[in-house]
Design a protein around this motif. Structure first.
Motif, short mmCIF file in Angstrom:
data_model
loop_
_atom_site.label_atom_id
_atom_site.label_comp_id
_atom_site.label_asym_id
_atom_site.label_seq_id
_atom_site.Cartn_x
_atom_site.Cartn_y
_atom_site.Cartn_z
N ASP B 71 0.83 -1.21 0.00
CA ASP B 71 0.00 0.00 0.00
C ASP B 71 0.86 1.27 0.00
O ASP B 71 0.51 2.28 -0.61
N LEU B 72 2.01 1.20 0.69
CA LEU B 72 2.90 2.37 0.70
C LEU B 72 3.58 2.56 -0.66
O LEU B 72 3.95 3.68 -1.03
N LEU B 73 3.72 1.48 -1.42
CA LEU B 73 4.25 1.62 -2.78
C LEU B 73 3.20 2.24 -3.70
O LEU B 73 3.53 2.92 -4.67
N GLU B 74 1.93 1.99 -3.38
CA GLU B 74 0.86 2.60 -4.17
C GLU B 74 0.89 4.13 -4.05
O GLU B 74 0.43 4.84 -4.95
N ASP B 75 1.43 4.63 -2.94
CA ASP B 75 1.60 6.09 -2.78
C ASP B 75 2.37 6.68 -3.97
O ASP B 75 2.22 7.85 -4.28
N GLY B 77 2.17 5.76 -7.00
CA GLY B 77 1.44 5.63 -8.26
C GLY B 77 1.38 4.22 -8.83
O GLY B 77 0.83 4.01 -9.91
N HIS B 78 1.95 3.24 -8.09
CA HIS B 78 1.86 1.87 -8.59
C HIS B 78 0.51 1.27 -8.22
O HIS B 78 0.04 1.46 -7.11
N SER B 79 -0.09 0.53 -9.14
CA SER B 79 -1.36 -0.13 -8.83
C SER B 79 -1.07 -1.55 -8.33
O SER B 79 0.04 -2.05 -8.49
N GLU B 80 -2.09 -2.19 -7.77
CA GLU B 80 -1.88 -3.56 -7.27
C GLU B 80 -1.48 -4.52 -8.40
O GLU B 80 -0.57 -5.34 -8.20
N PRO B 81 -2.12 -4.46 -9.58
CA PRO B 81 -1.63 -5.33 -10.67
C PRO B 81 -0.16 -5.07 -11.03
O PRO B 81 0.60 -6.01 -11.27
N ASP B 82 0.27 -3.79 -10.99
CA ASP B 82 1.69 -3.49 -11.26
C ASP B 82 2.59 -4.14 -10.21
O ASP B 82 3.70 -4.58 -10.50
N LEU B 83 2.10 -4.14 -8.97
CA LEU B 83 2.94 -4.58 -7.86
C LEU B 83 2.95 -6.08 -7.69
O LEU B 83 3.90 -6.65 -7.16
N ILE B 84 1.86 -6.74 -8.13
CA ILE B 84 1.78 -8.18 -7.91
C ILE B 84 1.37 -8.94 -9.19
O ILE B 84 2.15 -9.70 -9.74
#
Lengths: 105, 286
Positions: B71-75, B77-84
Motif C-alpha cells: 500500500d505504501l508503494l501505491e503512494d 502511483g503503482h497499482s496492485e496489478p503493477d505490484l503483484i
C-alpha cells in the motif's frame, strides 16, 4: 498426544466458558494452539486450558440432581414476606428463573 | 548512525529519497508476500489440525503485512496489478529463503524456515521503529504486535522437534540446507547506502546479520544442532561461497520462483482480470 479442554473468557470479570478442545503435547503448546483456534475470531480477554483427564465429571446417570422428593421449602419464592431487602428480591427472582428452568426440563 | 531529520510524505521526496524508500518497501513487501504464499502450501497438509490452523494464521498475518507495505508503494502511483499480478517476476526482490518449495511432509523445513525468517524480521522491524520515513514508522507497531506469536510458534516447535532422534536429524538437515538462504535476507543492494544514510532504518544490514547469526547459532547449539557462523571478509561481508547461487535481492531467483509466481497469478490470468478486486478498506482508513 493429549487433549486439552479450552475455556474462553470474553471480558474481564466474566466467566470462562468451555468452547472446545485442542490436541497438544504440553500446556505451552496447548495455549499456543488455543489462542489461534478459539481466540482469533471472537472477542477474547483470556483463555484457560486444562488436560481433559484432569476434569472430574458426574452426570444424571450417576446421581439425581436436586433429589427426588418435593423440597418446595428450598425456594425463597415459597415464603410470602413483604418488603424484602433489595438483595433478597434479587435472589428471589434468580430462584424464580431457576425454578422455571427446572420445570422446563 | 546519526539521527536524521524526518522525511516528508511520498510526494515531496527527491529522486534519491524516493528510490531508497521504494527499494526498502519492495523487499519488505515481497518477502512477506512470497513466504506467506509458501506457508499456504501446508493448508490441510500440516501434521495436525492445530498446526494446520496455526500456520495458516501465520500466513494470513504475513499477507496482511505485505498489504501494508504494498500500500505504501501505491503512494508512488503503482497499482496492485503493477505490484503483484502483472509484474515481471524477475523484478521481485524477496530473499530466496522465501520462495523455496517444501519437500513433501517436511515439517522441520517449515519450522526452521519460519524460525530463521521471523528472527530476522524481528530485527528488521526494530530497525524501522524510528525510521525517518513517517509512513513506514507508523505501520511498524501494528506488525510487531503479530510477530511475537510467530517467533514463539517457531521456537516452541523447534525445541520439541529436536527431542527425538528423527526430529533432530530432520531439523539438522533443514538448518544445513536453509542457513545460506537465510543469509540472503541481509544481502545489500545498490540502494542500501542511501537507505542507511537517509535514516530509513536505524541499523545496517551487516549489524542486523551479526546479531541474527549470534541469536540463531546460540539457540541451535543449545538444542544440540550444529550451526556455525559464516566466514566474512575484513568489511564483515559474508563471503560469496557461503551464499547460495541465487540471492533474490538482486532479482536473481531460483527456478522455483518462476513456477511459484505462475501459480500465484494463475487465477488472475485465467479469469482475464485487468485489475484487483478490493475486499477491504485502505489501510489508512482502518
Amino acid at each position: 498426544m493429549m487433549i486439552w479442554e479450552v475455556f474462553r473468557q470474553e471480558g474481564a470479570g466474566k466467566y470462562h466458558t468451555h468452547c472446545g478442545n485442542v490436541h497438544a503435547p504440553d500446556r505451552e503448546m496447548a495455549l499456543m494452539f488455543a489462542q489461534i483456534q478459539h481466540g482469533r475470531r471472537k472477542p477474547t480477554h483470556s483463555i484457560w486450558v486444562t488436560p481433559q483427564q484432569e476434569i472430574g465429571e458426574i452426570d444424571e446417570g450417576d446421581t439425581t440432581f436436586g433429589g427426588t422428593t418435593d423440597k418446595g421449602y428450598r425456594w425463597a419464592t415459597q415464603y410470602n414476606i413483604t418488603a424484602a431487602a433489595e438483595e433478597v428480591a434479587d435472589s428471589e427472582s434468580e430462584q424464580a428463573d431457576a425454578e422455571k428452568e427446572r420445570g422446563r426440563r | 548512525m546519526a539521527a536524521t531529520e524526518s522525511l516528508s510524505g511520498p510526494n515531496d521526496l527527491d529522486e534519491r529519497e524516493r528510490a531508497a524508500v521504494e527499494s526498502l518497501l519492495y523487499r519488505l513487501a515481497d518477502d512477506e508476500f512470497v513466504i506467506a504464499d509458501r506457508y499456504t502450501d501446508w493448508q490441510v497438509r500440516a501434521p495436525t489440525v492445530e498446526s494446520d490452523i496455526a500456520i495458516a494464521n501465520i500466513a494470513q498475518d504475513e499477507l496482511g503485512h505485505a498489504r501494508l507495505w504494498y500500500d505504501l508503494l501505491e503512494d508512488f502511483g503503482h497499482s496492485e496489478p503493477d505490484l503483484i499480478w502483472e509484474r515481471d517476476p524477475e523484478t521481485f526482490r524477496h530473499s530466496t529463503l522465501c520462495e523455496l518449495p517444501f519437500a513433501e511432509g517436511d515439517w522441520a523445513d517449515a519450522i526452521v524456515r519460519s524460525y530463521f525468517y521471523d528472527e530476522a524480521e524481528h530485527l528488521r522491524l526494530e530497525a524501522l521503529e524510528e525510521s525517518s520515513y513517517p509512513r513506514i514508522r507508523d505501520r511498524v507497531g501494528k506488525i510487531v504486535g503479530e510477530e511475537g506469536y510467530h517467533r514463539e510458534h517457531a521456537e516452541n516447535w523447534l525445541r520439541r522437534l529436536v527431542s527425538g532422534e528423527e526430529g533432530r536429524e530432520r531439523v539438522q538437515e533443514a538448518v544445513d540446507e536453509l542457513f545460506p538462504y537465510a543469509l540472503t535476507l541481509f544481502e545489500e543492494t545498490e540502494d542500501d547506502e542511501a537507505i542507511d544514510d537517509l535514516g530509513l532504518r536505524t541499523r545496517t544490514l551487516s549489524a542486523m546479520r551479526e546479531e541474527w547469526i549470534e541469536t540463531v547459532t546460540g539457540t541451535l547449539t543449545e538444542i544440540g544442532i550444529d550451526a556455525r557462523a559464516p566466514e566474512t571478509d575484513e568489511d564483515g561481508q559474508v563471503l560469496t561461497g557461503e551464499l547460495p547461487d541465487h540471492v533474490g535481492r538482486d532479482g536473481d531467483h531460483t527456478d522455483h520462483w518462476a513456477t511459484h509466481y505462475d501459480e500465484i497469478t494463475n487465477t488472475y490470468r485465467e479469469l482475464g482480470r485487468d485489475h484487483a478486486a478490493r475486499l477491504m478498506e485502505d489501510p489508512d482508513d482502518e
